[in-house]
Write a protein that holds these residues in place. Structure first.
Motif, PDB file in Angstrom:
ATOM      1  N   VAL A  13       0.769  -1.122  -0.049  1.00 57.54           N
ATOM      2  CA  VAL A  13       0.086  -0.005   0.145  1.00 57.54           C
ATOM      3  C   VAL A  13       0.772   1.294  -0.030  1.00 57.54           C
ATOM      4  O   VAL A  13       0.580   2.188  -0.740  1.00 57.54           O
ATOM      5  CB  VAL A  13      -0.772   0.015   1.223  1.00 57.54           C
ATOM      6  N   SER A  14       1.788   1.243   0.856  1.00 54.95           N
ATOM      7  CA  SER A  14       2.961   2.362   0.903  1.00 54.95           C
ATOM      8  C   SER A  14       3.732   2.680  -0.319  1.00 54.95           C
ATOM      9  O   SER A  14       4.130   3.729  -0.560  1.00 54.95           O
ATOM     10  CB  SER A  14       3.559   2.280   2.126  1.00 54.95           C
ATOM     11  N   LEU A  15       3.877   1.644  -1.121  1.00 52.99           N
ATOM     12  CA  LEU A  15       4.621   1.539  -2.276  1.00 52.99           C
ATOM     13  C   LEU A  15       3.713   1.804  -3.585  1.00 52.99           C
ATOM     14  O   LEU A  15       3.664   2.885  -4.062  1.00 52.99           O
ATOM     15  CB  LEU A  15       5.552   0.571  -2.483  1.00 52.99           C
ATOM     16  N   LEU A  16       3.403   0.573  -4.195  1.00 48.21           N
ATOM     17  CA  LEU A  16       2.586   0.576  -5.385  1.00 48.21           C
ATOM     18  C   LEU A  16       1.266   1.384  -5.375  1.00 48.21           C
ATOM     19  O   LEU A  16       0.621   2.163  -5.799  1.00 48.21           O
ATOM     20  CB  LEU A  16       2.291  -0.577  -5.665  1.00 48.21           C
ATOM     21  N   GLY A  69      -6.968   3.389   2.821  1.00 51.71           N
ATOM     22  CA  GLY A  69      -7.820   4.457   1.840  1.00 51.71           C
ATOM     23  C   GLY A  69      -7.424   6.043   2.473  1.00 51.71           C
ATOM     24  O   GLY A  69      -7.181   6.783   1.776  1.00 51.71           O
ATOM     25  N   LEU A  70      -7.459   6.126   3.666  1.00 53.09           N
ATOM     26  CA  LEU A  70      -7.153   7.493   4.322  1.00 53.09           C
ATOM     27  C   LEU A  70      -5.729   7.901   3.997  1.00 53.09           C
ATOM     28  O   LEU A  70      -5.449   8.956   3.572  1.00 53.09           O
ATOM     29  CB  LEU A  70      -7.248   7.646   5.704  1.00 53.09           C
ATOM     30  N   PHE A  71      -4.884   6.845   3.839  1.00 51.93           N
ATOM     31  CA  PHE A  71      -3.310   7.154   3.688  1.00 51.93           C
ATOM     32  C   PHE A  71      -3.046   7.451   2.157  1.00 51.93           C
ATOM     33  O   PHE A  71      -2.466   8.254   1.744  1.00 51.93           O
ATOM     34  CB  PHE A  71      -2.615   5.786   4.202  1.00 51.93           C
ATOM     35  N   LEU A  72      -3.974   6.662   1.474  1.00 52.03           N
ATOM     36  CA  LEU A  72      -3.652   6.881  -0.225  1.00 52.03           C
ATOM     37  C   LEU A  72      -4.377   7.922  -0.523  1.00 52.03           C
ATOM     38  O   LEU A  72      -3.765   8.764  -1.530  1.00 52.03           O
ATOM     39  CB  LEU A  72      -4.203   5.655  -0.918  1.00 52.03           C
ATOM     40  N   ILE A  78     -14.456  13.603  -6.412  1.00 56.85           N
ATOM     41  CA  ILE A  78     -15.417  12.465  -6.258  1.00 56.85           C
ATOM     42  C   ILE A  78     -14.724  11.168  -7.026  1.00 56.85           C
ATOM     43  O   ILE A  78     -14.708  10.100  -6.399  1.00 56.85           O
ATOM     44  CB  ILE A  78     -16.875  12.777  -6.841  1.00 56.85           C
ATOM     45  N   ALA A  79     -14.447  11.573  -8.287  1.00 63.43           N
ATOM     46  CA  ALA A  79     -13.966  10.667  -9.113  1.00 63.43           C
ATOM     47  C   ALA A  79     -12.570   9.951  -8.527  1.00 63.43           C
ATOM     48  O   ALA A  79     -12.217   8.772  -8.471  1.00 63.43           O
ATOM     49  CB  ALA A  79     -13.363  11.361 -10.569  1.00 63.43           C
ATOM     50  N   LEU A  80     -11.666  10.594  -7.701  1.00 69.03           N
ATOM     51  CA  LEU A  80     -10.479  10.053  -7.174  1.00 69.03           C
ATOM     52  C   LEU A  80     -10.840   9.152  -6.113  1.00 69.03           C
ATOM     53  O   LEU A  80     -10.301   8.212  -5.895  1.00 69.03           O
ATOM     54  CB  LEU A  80      -9.576  11.404  -6.769  1.00 69.03           C
ATOM     55  N   VAL A  81     -11.711   9.690  -5.145  1.00 68.80           N
ATOM     56  CA  VAL A  81     -12.150   8.743  -4.204  1.00 68.80           C
ATOM     57  C   VAL A  81     -12.987   7.461  -4.733  1.00 68.80           C
ATOM     58  O   VAL A  81     -12.502   6.377  -4.028  1.00 68.80           O
ATOM     59  CB  VAL A  81     -13.332   9.653  -3.144  1.00 68.80           C
ATOM     60  N   VAL A  82     -13.669   7.555  -5.703  1.00 63.87           N
ATOM     61  CA  VAL A  82     -14.451   6.508  -6.140  1.00 63.87           C
ATOM     62  C   VAL A  82     -13.257   5.352  -6.498  1.00 63.87           C
ATOM     63  O   VAL A  82     -13.170   4.429  -6.444  1.00 63.87           O
ATOM     64  CB  VAL A  82     -15.365   6.872  -7.186  1.00 63.87           C
ATOM     65  N   MET A  83     -12.367   5.993  -7.512  1.00 63.14           N
ATOM     66  CA  MET A  83     -11.380   5.022  -7.892  1.00 63.14           C
ATOM     67  C   MET A  83     -10.465   4.551  -6.906  1.00 63.14           C
ATOM     68  O   MET A  83     -10.230   3.222  -6.903  1.00 63.14           O
ATOM     69  CB  MET A  83     -10.490   5.757  -9.054  1.00 63.14           C
ATOM     70  N   LEU A  84      -9.762   5.098  -6.155  1.00 62.57           N
ATOM     71  CA  LEU A  84      -9.059   4.624  -4.879  1.00 62.57           C
ATOM     72  C   LEU A  84      -9.774   3.599  -4.143  1.00 62.57           C
ATOM     73  O   LEU A  84      -9.320   2.607  -3.755  1.00 62.57           O
ATOM     74  CB  LEU A  84      -8.513   5.835  -4.049  1.00 62.57           C
ATOM     75  N   THR A  85     -11.017   3.951  -3.843  1.00 66.28           N
ATOM     76  CA  THR A  85     -12.058   3.048  -2.942  1.00 66.28           C
ATOM     77  C   THR A  85     -12.299   1.861  -3.634  1.00 66.28           C
ATOM     78  O   THR A  85     -12.186   0.554  -3.008  1.00 66.28           O
ATOM     79  CB  THR A  85     -13.246   3.642  -2.703  1.00 66.28           C
ATOM     80  N   SER A  86     -12.562   1.859  -4.815  1.00 64.67           N
ATOM     81  CA  SER A  86     -12.762   0.733  -5.803  1.00 64.67           C
ATOM     82  C   SER A  86     -11.586  -0.425  -5.855  1.00 64.67           C
ATOM     83  O   SER A  86     -11.423  -1.417  -5.694  1.00 64.67           O
ATOM     84  CB  SER A  86     -12.994   0.960  -7.186  1.00 64.67           C
ATOM     85  N   LEU A  87     -10.398   0.408  -6.025  1.00 63.72           N
ATOM     86  CA  LEU A  87      -9.075  -0.482  -5.902  1.00 63.72           C
ATOM     87  C   LEU A  87      -8.831  -1.000  -4.772  1.00 63.72           C
ATOM     88  O   LEU A  87      -8.599  -2.197  -4.353  1.00 63.72           O
ATOM     89  CB  LEU A  87      -7.895   0.444  -6.029  1.00 63.72           C
ATOM     90  N   LEU A  88      -9.149  -0.266  -3.638  1.00 69.24           N
ATOM     91  CA  LEU A  88      -8.767  -0.961  -2.319  1.00 69.24           C
ATOM     92  C   LEU A  88     -10.154  -2.002  -1.935  1.00 69.24           C
ATOM     93  O   LEU A  88      -9.723  -2.984  -1.195  1.00 69.24           O
ATOM     94  CB  LEU A  88      -8.859   0.021  -0.961  1.00 69.24           C
ATOM     95  N   LEU A  89     -11.148  -1.915  -2.410  1.00 76.53           N
ATOM     96  CA  LEU A  89     -12.224  -2.983  -2.152  1.00 76.53           C
ATOM     97  C   LEU A  89     -12.000  -4.177  -2.769  1.00 76.53           C
ATOM     98  O   LEU A  89     -12.264  -5.395  -2.151  1.00 76.53           O
ATOM     99  CB  LEU A  89     -13.441  -2.265  -2.791  1.00 76.53           C
TER     100      LEU A  89
END
Length: 319
Positions: free
Chosen positions: A94-97, A183-186, A138-149
């Protein structure tokens, strides 16, 4: 004022967010980085399963031999650890890629519009700057949330396939908290890249600055605050070994701990996953969360401010 005045901005934000996500999916750099991150998630899941299965097989054979000799059988070491400890490598990925994906996404969602001339076109439409900025965010939040999900589902399946380590309800809560923390970190790096892409006219500088700050937070600050070698910082097992101290690190540790976000993330993640690193610069859970939340609000405000300052008459970045 009629209710339609409030509906139009929401529709515009949804349209901008949807178009941004579609453009990001078509970007090969974003897709490749996301695929690399998911590949590492799968590798982490396999390594966790393989290591546990190997220990269980060794314990089974050893216990049979001890019973045959009439000796006492010690408890299975696997059962004495938290099931979530199998995911400790996820803190590194998470902290790298993950952070790199967030940086590229935050950068691309702004730079793509500036390069293609979309922003000047939007400026001629009845869409406010705030609506445009919120749609991008909103787009940024949705994309990162989807990746982590997707990553969370992969890891959850791995935990369910390990009958020797059945997670408890508390473990599943800690699992969800770990991904919420991730998610908060990314988002910190996503907001950072979005703000630099908006504030810097040069596309190169807009990407170089967040990457440099990411390298500083990930590799430089752990050395300055805790004397942790970069390779040890990448290895969660080696990072559990107490590093040598000294008066210099006794001063820099507390002073730089609030801005050492990567160390903060790894410390809280280690607590949630059931293993404890030896980073003396860690703030602790409450102070660490406060630091991450403040960083998110500050950088999100900077990203919004940067978008509001964009010149709608210019589309070229490197000038």
């Amino acid at each position: 004022m009629s209710s339609s005045a409030f509906i139009v901005p929401s529709v515009a934000m949804k349209t901008i967010a949807t178009a941004t996500i579609r453009n990001a999916i078509r970007d090969r750099t974003v897709v490749w980085l996301a695929l690399m991150f998911m590949a590492m998630v799968l590798l982490s899941a396999y390594l966790g399963w393989s290591a546990t299965d190997t220990i269980n097989q060794i314990y089974t054979k050893a216990s049979l031999a001890l019973q045959a000799d009439g000796l006492a059988v010690p408890p299975n070491p696997v059962n004495e650890t938290s099931p979530l400890a199998l995911l400790r490598n996820m803190t590194t990925y998470v902290s790298l890629l993950g952070a790199l994906v967030a940086i590229v996404l935050g950068h691309q969602i702004i730079i793509e519009d500036r390069k293609s001339g979309v922003f000047p076109l939007l400026a001629s439409r009845p869409i406010s700057r705030v609506t445009y900025a919120l749609g991008k965010m909103i787009a940024l939040v949705v994309m990162l949330t989807s990746l982590l999900l997707i990553a969370a589902v992969t890891n959850a399946i791995t935990l369910l396939l390990l009958p020797a380590l059945p997670p408890t309800t508390e473990d599943w809560i800690a699992f969800l908290l770990f991904y919420a923390l991730s998610g908060l970190f990314l988002m910190v790096f996503g907001w950072l890249a979005m703000s630099t892409a908006s504030l810097f006219r040069s596309e190169t500088m807009g990407l170089l600055v967040p990457v440099t700050l990411w390298l500083t937070l990930t590799f430089v600050l752990p050395q300055i605050t805790s004397n942790i070698n970069p390779m040890a910082a990448l290895n969660p097992v080696k990072a559990m070994v107490p590093p040598p101290g000294g008066w210099f690190f006794a001063l820099t540790g507390p002073a730089l701990a609030p801005v050492s976000l990567t160390s903060t993330y790894r410390d809280i993640a280690a607590s949630l996953l059931g293993f404890a690193p030896a980073d003396s610069a860690a703030l602790g859970t409450a102070a660490g969360l406060s630091s991450l939340i403040i960083a998110n609000f500050s950088l999100a405000a900077a990203a919004c401010f940067g978008v509001l300052r964009l010149d709608p008459t210019r589309s070229q970045t490197d000038e």
